[in-house]
Design a protein around this motif. Structure first.
Motif, PDB file in Angstrom:
ATOM      1  N   VAL A 181       0.841  -1.203   0.000  1.00  0.00           N
ATOM      2  CA  VAL A 181       0.000   0.000   0.000  1.00  0.00           C
ATOM      3  C   VAL A 181       0.871   1.245   0.000  1.00  0.00           C
ATOM      4  CG1 VAL A 181      -1.635   1.355   1.363  1.00  0.00           C
ATOM      5  CG2 VAL A 181      -2.012  -1.101   1.053  1.00  0.00           C
ATOM      6  N   HIS A 182       1.863   1.266   0.879  1.00  0.00           N
ATOM      7  CA  HIS A 182       2.719   2.448   0.997  1.00  0.00           C
ATOM      8  C   HIS A 182       3.462   2.728  -0.307  1.00  0.00           C
ATOM      9  CE1 HIS A 182       5.292   5.226   3.471  1.00  0.00           C
ATOM     10  NE2 HIS A 182       6.086   5.032   2.425  1.00  0.00           N
ATOM     11  N   GLU A 183       4.148   1.724  -0.841  1.00  0.00           N
ATOM     12  CA  GLU A 183       4.969   1.954  -2.024  1.00  0.00           C
ATOM     13  C   GLU A 183       4.128   2.229  -3.267  1.00  0.00           C
ATOM     14  OE1 GLU A 183       7.850   2.567  -1.303  1.00  0.00           O
ATOM     15  OE2 GLU A 183       7.947   1.574   0.644  1.00  0.00           O
ATOM     16  N   ASN A 184       2.943   1.632  -3.334  1.00  0.00           N
ATOM     17  CA  ASN A 184       2.089   1.910  -4.487  1.00  0.00           C
ATOM     18  C   ASN A 184       1.336   3.222  -4.341  1.00  0.00           C
ATOM     19  OD1 ASN A 184       2.130  -0.304  -6.643  1.00  0.00           O
ATOM     20  ND2 ASN A 184       2.141  -1.472  -4.735  1.00  0.00           N
ATOM     21  N   ALA A 185       1.099   3.683  -3.126  1.00  0.00           N
ATOM     22  CA  ALA A 185       0.553   5.033  -2.952  1.00  0.00           C
ATOM     23  C   ALA A 185       1.522   6.064  -3.522  1.00  0.00           C
ATOM     24  CB  ALA A 185       0.276   5.307  -1.479  1.00  0.00           C
ATOM     25  N   HIS A 186       2.814   5.756  -3.433  1.00  0.00           N
ATOM     26  CA  HIS A 186       3.813   6.648  -4.009  1.00  0.00           C
ATOM     27  C   HIS A 186       3.690   6.754  -5.529  1.00  0.00           C
ATOM     28  CE1 HIS A 186       6.313   7.980  -0.769  1.00  0.00           C
ATOM     29  NE2 HIS A 186       6.594   6.758  -0.337  1.00  0.00           N
ATOM     30  N   GLN A 187       3.076   5.778  -6.167  1.00  0.00           N
ATOM     31  CA  GLN A 187       2.930   5.885  -7.615  1.00  0.00           C
ATOM     32  C   GLN A 187       2.118   7.127  -7.971  1.00  0.00           C
ATOM     33  OE1 GLN A 187       4.893   3.746  -9.276  1.00  0.00           O
ATOM     34  NE2 GLN A 187       5.349   2.962  -7.231  1.00  0.00           N
ATOM     35  N   TRP A 188       1.237   7.539  -7.078  1.00  0.00           N
ATOM     36  CA  TRP A 188       0.515   8.802  -7.214  1.00  0.00           C
ATOM     37  C   TRP A 188       1.315   9.950  -6.577  1.00  0.00           C
ATOM     38  CZ3 TRP A 188      -2.006   4.170  -6.735  1.00  0.00           C
ATOM     39  CH2 TRP A 188      -3.122   3.922  -7.529  1.00  0.00           C
ATOM     40  N   PHE A 189       1.655   9.779  -5.293  1.00  0.00           N
ATOM     41  CA  PHE A 189       2.280  10.847  -4.517  1.00  0.00           C
ATOM     42  C   PHE A 189       3.795  10.630  -4.446  1.00  0.00           C
ATOM     43  CE2 PHE A 189      -2.100  11.061  -3.179  1.00  0.00           C
ATOM     44  CZ  PHE A 189      -2.322  12.434  -3.103  1.00  0.00           C
ATOM     45  N   GLY A 190       4.506  11.327  -5.311  1.00  0.00           N
ATOM     46  CA  GLY A 190       5.950  11.204  -5.382  1.00  0.00           C
ATOM     47  C   GLY A 190       6.405  10.809  -6.771  1.00  0.00           C
ATOM     48  N   ASN A 191       5.636   9.934  -7.428  1.00  0.00           N
ATOM     49  CA  ASN A 191       6.026   9.443  -8.749  1.00  0.00           C
ATOM     50  C   ASN A 191       5.280  10.180  -9.859  1.00  0.00           C
ATOM     51  OD1 ASN A 191       7.254   7.707  -6.966  1.00  0.00           O
ATOM     52  ND2 ASN A 191       6.840   5.873  -8.146  1.00  0.00           N
ATOM     53  N   SER A 192       3.961  10.013  -9.942  1.00  0.00           N
ATOM     54  CA  SER A 192       3.212  10.762 -10.951  1.00  0.00           C
ATOM     55  C   SER A 192       3.314  12.255 -10.678  1.00  0.00           C
ATOM     56  CB  SER A 192       1.748  10.322 -10.959  1.00  0.00           C
ATOM     57  OG  SER A 192       1.011  11.098 -11.887  1.00  0.00           O
ATOM     58  N   VAL A 193       2.991  12.660  -9.466  1.00  0.00           N
ATOM     59  CA  VAL A 193       3.203  14.052  -9.045  1.00  0.00           C
ATOM     60  C   VAL A 193       4.415  14.067  -8.127  1.00  0.00           C
ATOM     61  CG1 VAL A 193       2.227  16.102  -7.982  1.00  0.00           C
ATOM     62  CG2 VAL A 193       0.727  14.505  -9.217  1.00  0.00           C
ATOM     63  N   SER A 194       5.500  14.599  -8.635  1.00  0.00           N
ATOM     64  CA  SER A 194       6.754  14.635  -7.888  1.00  0.00           C
ATOM     65  C   SER A 194       6.939  16.012  -7.260  1.00  0.00           C
ATOM     66  CB  SER A 194       7.938  14.325  -8.807  1.00  0.00           C
ATOM     67  OG  SER A 194       7.783  13.066  -9.426  1.00  0.00           O
ATOM     68  N   PHE A 195       7.779  16.067  -6.242  1.00  0.00           N
ATOM     69  CA  PHE A 195       7.977  17.354  -5.589  1.00  0.00           C
ATOM     70  C   PHE A 195       8.928  18.235  -6.390  1.00  0.00           C
ATOM     71  CE2 PHE A 195       9.757  13.844  -2.983  1.00  0.00           C
ATOM     72  CZ  PHE A 195      11.099  13.946  -3.321  1.00  0.00           C
ATOM     73  N   THR A 196       8.882  19.517  -6.071  1.00  0.00           N
ATOM     74  CA  THR A 196       9.693  20.496  -6.779  1.00  0.00           C
ATOM     75  C   THR A 196      11.139  20.455  -6.311  1.00  0.00           C
ATOM     76  OG1 THR A 196       7.767  21.919  -7.075  1.00  0.00           O
ATOM     77  CG2 THR A 196       9.917  22.960  -7.324  1.00  0.00           C
ATOM     78  N   ASP A 197      11.354  20.337  -5.014  1.00  0.00           N
ATOM     79  CA  ASP A 197      12.689  20.148  -4.463  1.00  0.00           C
ATOM     80  C   ASP A 197      12.552  19.341  -3.180  1.00  0.00           C
ATOM     81  OD1 ASP A 197      12.393  21.977  -2.160  1.00  0.00           O
ATOM     82  OD2 ASP A 197      12.583  23.609  -3.607  1.00  0.00           O
ATOM     83  N   TRP A 198      13.672  19.055  -2.526  1.00  0.00           N
ATOM     84  CA  TRP A 198      13.666  18.105  -1.428  1.00  0.00           C
ATOM     85  C   TRP A 198      13.071  18.670  -0.132  1.00  0.00           C
ATOM     86  CZ3 TRP A 198      13.977  13.060  -1.887  1.00  0.00           C
ATOM     87  CH2 TRP A 198      14.554  12.533  -3.039  1.00  0.00           C
ATOM     88  N   ARG A 199      12.671  19.932  -0.128  1.00  0.00           N
ATOM     89  CA  ARG A 199      11.899  20.448   1.010  1.00  0.00           C
ATOM     90  C   ARG A 199      10.495  19.856   1.036  1.00  0.00           C
ATOM     91  NH1 ARG A 199      12.365  26.768  -0.046  1.00  0.00           N
ATOM     92  NH2 ARG A 199      11.861  25.942  -2.122  1.00  0.00           N
ATOM     93  N   ASP A 200      10.048  19.351  -0.119  1.00  0.00           N
ATOM     94  CA  ASP A 200       8.665  18.920  -0.299  1.00  0.00           C
ATOM     95  C   ASP A 200       8.432  17.444  -0.010  1.00  0.00           C
ATOM     96  OD1 ASP A 200       7.728  21.449  -1.292  1.00  0.00           O
ATOM     97  OD2 ASP A 200       8.630  20.996  -3.227  1.00  0.00           O
TER      98      ASP A 200
END
Length: 478
Positions: free
Chosen positions: A312-331
């Motif tokens: 669940v955690h790693e696949n949730a990242h497919q949306w949050f972090g992967n499809s929509v990635s952060f602008t820089d590492w503060r995010d």
């Protein structure tokens, strides 16, 4: 006698000269396309002056020689300014050839820990497409490269892994599609991101091809080489599912069968699954301490086995972090806070009361621990970009936000976030603005307390809505 590092450098110099490359020492300051995008936490990461559109990575690897890799990578990009000099990030290796648009580079040098500085024979004009081809070989030295016990290998690490095995513009803000062509001895298998292509065999080697057709941040790219057991299936919409298991890892058909259910559940909360393939890479027997699991795009990497909360955690990242990635590492909260809260949502699906269970327990545990609150969720500080607070305090914040704005606005915000920024980048301040817009509420105080604060939030933000019943100071008669 020279040290091994000096010997490698001398070998690199001799090889490069033989290949017709002039090695120089160039000042980065003031040069067009200079190294370092100025990330507040990793100022040397990434490179200015261009946007990468695609990586085409070719590697040769023989598990009988696990400390040696041959690579031939072409970076396709568009210049965002006139480029007399351009930089790529690459750790170690002997660079044996560099061309820009098919012409040998005028000069190539190494700077700092990972800068490859290239002066093209002719400057690259702004707004033009160009390609850089880098040929290299040697021992992978970056932390992202892990040798497996039987001689296989895997690349996975956060915040850095790509530069351990191919040259890149190594910052999440520059996403690109990704082609992998990997040749290994026949009997070994290579797994990567995206969809598998044709596998060909010639004499005693086999060549595997993978293609990720959606833009990807470099730290999410992966390669895994082992004598895998491969198991394939499809989601209900026909999306291919490819699971790879190293020898010694545990194949659990029940856990594996949960993946379609997990993806359907996450899609109901976040919006449609964003990629054209899915699955898992399950490895075992690392010779070092790699991550226990990592959200490598479209096909997360796990150690040892699959189980539902990790999936669940790693696949949730497919949306949050992967499809929509952060602008820089503060995010980083845009990835970890949401992936962690997805685990709470999964528990809720099974009947858990998140108010009386998860949230109440977290409040009780943190009541006597002021240190729990000291890390900011947005801009937590250099060296703390993946601090544990993003998982614990972060998931609490999202539940409190949900109770503040209500389910319709909360999940509406998550789906709107994915729709608005799909396959791109966005920042935490943008999320705050969207949550306020969708809910129609002034959330300034809430986010100041939760995302920017370093102490426990005031009670109005710690116990909003139905969470008010958890406030030990509340008047039960009120």
């Amino acid at each position: 006698m020279p040290t091994p590092r000096h010997r490698r450098r001398a070998t690199a110099l001799a090889t490069a000269v033989a290949a017709g490359i002039v090695l120089t020492t160039l000042p980065a300051a003031g040069a067009s396309g200079e190294g370092g995008l100025g990330d507040p936490y990793f100022p040397e990461d990434g490179n200015s002056g261009y946007d990468v559109s695609e990586y085409d990575v070719h590697v040769h690897y023989d598990p009988a020689h696990p400390r040696y890799l041959e690579g031939d990578t072409t970076v396709e990009a568009v210049a965002t300014q006139d480029l007399d000099v351009l930089h790529l990030d690459l750790e170690g290796f002997t660079v044996t050839g560099v061309t820009v648009n098919g012409t040998p580079a005028h000069t190539v040098s190494r700077e700092g820990a990972h800068e490859l500085v290239i002066t093209p024979a002719r400057p690259v004009a702004k707004n033009t497409r160009f390609s850089v081809r880098v040929r290299y070989s040697g021992e992978p030295v970056g932390k992202g490269w892990h040798t497996l016990a039987d001689g296989g290998a895997n690349a996975s690490e956060e915040p850095h892994s790509a530069t351990a095995w191919y040259p890149a513009n190594d910052h999440p803000s520059d996403k690109a599609t990704f082609r992998l062509t990997a040749t290994v001895p026949t009997g070994w298998t290579v797994v990567g991101n995206g969809r598998p292509g044709a596998t060909t065999t010639e004499r005693d080697t086999s060549t595997f091809r993978w293609y990720e057709d959606r833009p990807m941040a470099t730290y999410l790219s992966t390669i895994a080489i082992d004598t895998f057991t491969m198991r394939t299936s499809k989601l209900s919409d026909g999306t291919p599912v490819v699971n790879a298991y190293s020898p010694g890892s545990r194949i659990d058909p029940e856990a594996e069968a949960q993946l379609p259910e997990i993806l359907d559940f996450l899609a109901s909360k976040f919006g449609p699954y964003p990629f054209s393939s899915a699955g898992a890479i399950v490895i075992s027997g690392n010779d070092d301490e790699g991550p226990l699991a990592l959200e490598t795009q479209s096909r997360p990497t796990y150690h040892g086995s699959l189980f539902d909360l990790s999936m669940v955690h790693e696949n949730a990242h497919q949306w949050f972090g992967n499809s929509v990635s952060f602008t820089d590492w503060r995010d980083g909260c845009l990835a970890e806070c949401f992936a962690q809260y997805a685990g709470q949502l999964w528990d809720e699906k099974s009947g858990a009361d998140l108010d009386e269970g998860f949230y109440a327990a977290m409040v009780e545990e943190s009541a006597e621990d002021p240190d729990f609150w000291t890390t900011r969720l947005y801009d937590p500080g250099q060296g703390r970009e993946l601090d544990g607070a993003l998982y614990s305090k972060g998931s609490m914040m999202l539940h409190a936000l949900r109770r503040t704005v209500g389910d319709d606005a909360f999940f509406g915000t998550l789906k709107r976030w994915q729709r608005d920024h799909r396959y791109g980048n966005a920042s935490w301040p943008q999320f705050e603005a969207l949550a306020q817009k969708v809910s129609g509420k002034d959330l300034t105080g809430f986010f100041h307390a939760w995302a920017h604060g370093t102490t426990a939030p005031p009670k109005e933000y710690l116990f909003p809505g139905s969470l008010g019943s958890l406030d030990p100071s509340a008047d039960p008669a009120a």
